[in-house]
Design an enzyme around this catalytic site. Structure first.
Site, PDB file in Angstrom:
ATOM      1  N   ASN A  92      -7.029  32.809  16.670  1.00  0.00           N
ATOM      2  CA  ASN A  92      -6.111  31.771  17.136  1.00  0.00           C
ATOM      3  C   ASN A  92      -4.652  32.028  16.787  1.00  0.00           C
ATOM      4  O   ASN A  92      -3.768  31.507  17.457  1.00  0.00           O
ATOM      5  CB  ASN A  92      -6.539  30.417  16.550  1.00  0.00           C
ATOM      6  CG  ASN A  92      -5.484  29.352  16.732  1.00  0.00           C
ATOM      7  OD1 ASN A  92      -5.277  28.827  17.828  1.00  0.00           O
ATOM      8  ND2 ASN A  92      -4.770  29.023  15.647  1.00  0.00           N
ATOM      9  N   SER A 149      -4.647  31.784  27.033  1.00  0.00           N
ATOM     10  CA  SER A 149      -3.721  30.833  27.641  1.00  0.00           C
ATOM     11  C   SER A 149      -3.819  30.982  29.147  1.00  0.00           C
ATOM     12  O   SER A 149      -4.169  32.054  29.653  1.00  0.00           O
ATOM     13  CB  SER A 149      -2.281  31.118  27.195  1.00  0.00           C
ATOM     14  OG  SER A 149      -1.342  30.351  27.933  1.00  0.00           O
ATOM     15  N   TYR A 162       5.038  36.948  25.323  1.00  0.00           N
ATOM     16  CA  TYR A 162       3.910  36.045  25.098  1.00  0.00           C
ATOM     17  C   TYR A 162       2.874  36.178  26.213  1.00  0.00           C
ATOM     18  O   TYR A 162       1.678  36.310  25.963  1.00  0.00           O
ATOM     19  CB  TYR A 162       4.411  34.606  25.010  1.00  0.00           C
ATOM     20  CG  TYR A 162       3.310  33.574  24.915  1.00  0.00           C
ATOM     21  CD1 TYR A 162       2.699  33.303  23.694  1.00  0.00           C
ATOM     22  CD2 TYR A 162       2.885  32.874  26.038  1.00  0.00           C
ATOM     23  CE1 TYR A 162       1.685  32.354  23.595  1.00  0.00           C
ATOM     24  CE2 TYR A 162       1.870  31.926  25.953  1.00  0.00           C
ATOM     25  CZ  TYR A 162       1.280  31.674  24.730  1.00  0.00           C
ATOM     26  OH  TYR A 162       0.279  30.740  24.648  1.00  0.00           O
ATOM     27  N   SER A 165       0.956  39.398  25.973  1.00  0.00           N
ATOM     28  CA  SER A 165       0.018  39.404  24.848  1.00  0.00           C
ATOM     29  C   SER A 165      -1.227  38.588  25.162  1.00  0.00           C
ATOM     30  O   SER A 165      -2.350  38.975  24.808  1.00  0.00           O
ATOM     31  CB  SER A 165       0.699  38.876  23.582  1.00  0.00           C
ATOM     32  OG  SER A 165       0.965  37.478  23.659  1.00  0.00           O
ATOM     33  N   LYS A 166      -1.066  37.466  25.850  1.00  0.00           N
ATOM     34  CA  LYS A 166      -2.218  36.636  26.176  1.00  0.00           C
ATOM     35  C   LYS A 166      -3.082  37.287  27.266  1.00  0.00           C
ATOM     36  O   LYS A 166      -4.310  37.157  27.261  1.00  0.00           O
ATOM     37  CB  LYS A 166      -1.763  35.244  26.593  1.00  0.00           C
ATOM     38  CG  LYS A 166      -1.244  34.408  25.426  1.00  0.00           C
ATOM     39  CD  LYS A 166      -2.305  34.245  24.350  1.00  0.00           C
ATOM     40  CE  LYS A 166      -1.856  33.348  23.215  1.00  0.00           C
ATOM     41  NZ  LYS A 166      -2.907  33.172  22.180  1.00  0.00           N
ATOM     42  N   ILE A 195      -0.565  22.044  25.576  1.00  0.00           N
ATOM     43  CA  ILE A 195      -1.120  21.274  24.467  1.00  0.00           C
ATOM     44  C   ILE A 195       0.032  20.782  23.589  1.00  0.00           C
ATOM     45  O   ILE A 195       0.864  21.582  23.133  1.00  0.00           O
ATOM     46  CB  ILE A 195      -2.087  22.129  23.620  1.00  0.00           C
ATOM     47  CG1 ILE A 195      -3.154  22.786  24.504  1.00  0.00           C
ATOM     48  CG2 ILE A 195      -2.706  21.278  22.531  1.00  0.00           C
ATOM     49  CD1 ILE A 195      -4.054  21.819  25.230  1.00  0.00           C
TER      50      ILE A 195
END
Length: 256
Positions: A92, A149, A162, A165-166, A195
């Site tokens: 996580n 994600s 980001y 990477s996801k 979220i």
């Protein structure tokens, strides 16, 4: 008590989604190893171990930087030695960037991918190595849940490193599931939409919130517990024939 007696390492456990997962796992009977580089809580509040101790007398906190191979291996070796096996890994830990491609300098790229991609790889490698030595319990030598994600599948506006990477984590989920399924190692992912973790900054800029609401069919944005419940399902023996799956917890974001 769906995780009664199971040992579960949760990275990025101090705040937000990782904190919610850790607490729900403890409530479901797991021995939670909450790992993070800091005890500070991004959204404010008491350290996660203090909250875990209200639920369980077996939880521990381990300070570890998952971008460093030696610290990852020490974490997994210690848990395996202490408890005899590692039943669950929740990958996580995450950092955000916040720049488009042309504005992403090398330092930002390294900072984001060192945790989100390299750190996930190091934890996956350490977990699978240990799980391969374990006996099958509840149809699995071990279960892994990666937190990905929706922006690992579609563009992350203004957040190049980001998103990349996801996307890598989505791929790693499928690769591990494919390569080690015959060894009864289960690997899935949960892909959160927007979220609201209590974190400030760019994530809650009015422009970003308006964008997220416009993309989400359900009448609210997500909460950490929404993600934690999905992770619980995939980490439990209830998910008996699911592997390589990237479960959307996005309020319908990817349906629109």
């Amino acid at each position: 008590m769906r995780l009664a007696g199971k040992t579960a390492i949760v990275t990025g456990a101090s705040s937000g989604i990782g904190r919610a997962i850790s607490l729900l796992f403890a409530q479901e009977g797991a021995i939670v190893i909450a790992a993070d580089v800091t005890t500070d809580v991004v959204e404010g509040g008491t350290p996660v171990i203090d909250e875990l101790n209200k639920v369980s007398d077996k939880a521990i906190f381990v300070k570890a930087d998952i971008a460093k191979a030696a610290e990852v291996q020490a974490l997994f070796d210690d848990v395996a030695k202490r408890y005899g096996r590692i039943d669950i890994l929740v990958n996580n830990a995450v950092v955000r960037g916040g720049s488009s491609l042309v504005d992403t300098d090398e330092a930002e790229w390294d900072r984001v991918t060192d945790v989100n991609l390299k750190g996930a790889y190091l934890c996956l490698r350490a977990a699978v190595r240990q799980m391969l030595t374990q006996k099958i319990v509840d149809e699995a030598r071990g279960r892994i849940v990666n937190i990905t994600s929706q922006h690992g599948m579609i563009a992350a506006p203004g957040d190049f490193a980001y998103g990349v990477s996801k996307a890598g984590m989505v791929y790693m989920t499928k690769q591990v599931a494919s390569d080690y399924g015959h060894e009864s190692i289960i690997c899935n992912a949960v892909a959160p939409g927007k979220i609201l973790t209590g974190k400030g900054g760019r994530a809650v800029d009015p422009e970003m919130l308006d964008y997220s609401r416009s993309r989400t069919p359900l009448p609210r944005l997500g909460k950490p517990i929404d993600v934690a419940r999905a992770v619980l399902f995939l980490a439990s023996a209830e998910a008996t024939y699911v592997t390589g799956h990237n479960l959307m917890v996005d309020g319908g974001w990817m349906a629109r």
